[in-house]
Write an enzyme that holds these catalytic residues in place. Structure first.
Site, mmCIF file in Angstrom:
data_model
loop_
_atom_site.group_PDB
_atom_site.id
_atom_site.type_symbol
_atom_site.label_atom_id
_atom_site.label_comp_id
_atom_site.label_asym_id
_atom_site.label_seq_id
_atom_site.Cartn_x
_atom_site.Cartn_y
_atom_site.Cartn_z
ATOM 1 N N GLU A 176 5.839 2.208 14.313
ATOM 2 C CA GLU A 176 6.589 1.125 14.056
ATOM 3 C C GLU A 176 6.250 0.342 12.654
ATOM 4 O O GLU A 176 7.067 0.198 11.732
ATOM 5 C CB GLU A 176 7.164 0.162 15.050
ATOM 6 C CG GLU A 176 8.289 -0.589 14.793
ATOM 7 C CD GLU A 176 9.051 -1.311 16.177
ATOM 8 O OE1 GLU A 176 9.918 -2.075 15.683
ATOM 9 O OE2 GLU A 176 8.622 -0.639 17.045
ATOM 10 N N SER B 64 0.893 -1.284 -0.056
ATOM 11 C CA SER B 64 -0.044 0.061 -0.097
ATOM 12 C C SER B 64 0.990 1.397 -0.074
ATOM 13 O O SER B 64 0.541 2.093 -0.818
ATOM 14 C CB SER B 64 -0.868 0.055 1.207
ATOM 15 O OG SER B 64 -1.652 1.185 1.479
ATOM 16 N N GLN C 47 -0.349 8.056 6.936
ATOM 17 C CA GLN C 47 -0.337 8.773 8.288
ATOM 18 C C GLN C 47 1.173 8.754 8.592
ATOM 19 O O GLN C 47 1.982 7.684 9.002
ATOM 20 C CB GLN C 47 -0.897 7.703 9.362
ATOM 21 C CG GLN C 47 -0.779 8.510 10.585
ATOM 22 C CD GLN C 47 -1.756 7.491 11.464
ATOM 23 O OE1 GLN C 47 -2.430 6.705 11.264
ATOM 24 N NE2 GLN C 47 -1.915 7.708 13.003
ATOM 25 N N ARG D 276 4.507 1.217 9.921
ATOM 26 C CA ARG D 276 4.596 1.943 9.064
ATOM 27 C C ARG D 276 6.304 2.238 8.542
ATOM 28 O O ARG D 276 6.751 2.267 7.419
ATOM 29 C CB ARG D 276 4.022 3.654 9.164
ATOM 30 C CG ARG D 276 2.544 3.537 8.847
ATOM 31 C CD ARG D 276 1.919 4.738 9.504
ATOM 32 N NE ARG D 276 1.722 4.517 10.838
ATOM 33 C CZ ARG D 276 1.442 5.435 11.725
ATOM 34 N NH1 ARG D 276 1.891 6.646 11.363
ATOM 35 N NH2 ARG D 276 1.417 5.044 13.061
#
Length: 299
Positions: free
Chosen positions: A96, A70, A78, A98
């Protein structure tokens, strides 16, 4: 798109500021600290270390790969939150998954919010001030509310007092974060409204959410039509687009001609008994003045 580019440019500018030894910000009272707290900064991943006190030690590999896919397609929606621990060195506070997913796809930088030491009060003030801005999209507002919950430990009641919004309003924004990331991005880019998002969120299955999102875009569904689409789904477990009246030929021809004249694709909303409304979009003050001159020319 211009809005996103502006934010990225701002993030890069702040990154350069943080790399300048003469601007080593240590507290909220330091010079230029106000430019950092509450803003998104593009940080190099190799300047960020994970939090050794992170309670979560196991990460689902499949879920992490899905998030990485994604992020590769849409970018990091975010921003993560970090704490400054030394000159140009940071420690993760939240995000974490991300951070790890961004590393998986080979990103060199990641958008981040920086906390200066433990100045929690300054962070709260910056977040509340950020929420009061007029140019935020619904997802940005929802993310700010979520940060107040995660990082300041505020309840929805406390947030209601801080930002002057009803608790129900805050809850409605927070629910938007349950939407599929693709739909969140569509809302941030203005493809759908918050009303569309609030209708879609009543479906938990993300695959069905995306099917409805696609129908909204392809069929240009209104919020009310979307609500009916969601209702149909709950009744039949199928995404069936409600029937809309066929657009008369004179309107189809007129829309094309008017769009070419103004240089924008205009929108026509049909009402009852042949009535309707024409909407002409504009993208800047200059664009608005150009359209105004075209209208005045016809007087």
């Amino acid at each position: 798109m211009a809005k996103a580019t502006k934010k990225q440019a701002l993030g890069r500018g702040l990154s350069a500021l943080l790399k300048d030894p003469s601007n080593d910000i240590q507290s909220a009272q330091d010079k230029n600290a106000d430019k950092v707290v509450g803003n998104i900064v593009e940080l190099e991943l190799d300047r960020i270390e994970v939090n050794p006190f992170q309670p979560r030690t196991k990460f689902n590999e499949e879920s992490l790969r899905e998030l990485a896919s994604s992020i590769k397609e849409l970018g990091v929606i975010q921003p993560i939150t970090v704490r400054k621990i030394a000159f140009n060195k940071y420690q993760l506070v939240s995000g974490e998954r991300r951070f790890r997913a961004s590393s998986l796809v080979g990103l060199k930088t990641i958008p981040a919010y920086i906390r200066i030491a433990n100045d929690q009060e300054s962070l709260e003030m910056a977040l509340v001030e950020n929420i009061q801005r007029q140019d935020l999209d619904p997802i940005e507002i929802a993310l700010s509310y979520q940060r107040l919950i995660d990082e300041i430990n505020l309840t929805q009641e406390q947030m209601s007092e801080r930002v002057g919004k009803k608790r129900s309003t805050i809850a409605n924004y927070l629910r938007l974060l349950k939407l599929d990331p693709i739909i969140q991005t569509g809302m941030r880019d203005g493809f759908i409204s918050m009303g569309h998002g609030r209708a879609i969120i009543n479906i938990e299955d993300h695959i069905a959410q995306l099917e409805i999102y696609e129908k909204i875009l392809t069929s240009k569904l209104s919020v009310r039509q979307t609500e009916q689409l969601v209702k149909n789904y709950h009744q039949n477990k199928e995404v069936t687009v409600p029937k809309t009246p066929e657009t008369p030929k004179y309107i189809k021809k007129g829309v094309k001609e008017i769009s070419e004249y103004f240089g924008h694709k205009i929108h026509v909303k049909l009402g009852k008994n042949g009535s309707g409304k024409i909407t002409i979009p504009f993208h800047s003050e200059e664009d608005f003045n150009r359209i105004k001159k075209l209208v005045q020319r016809e007087k």
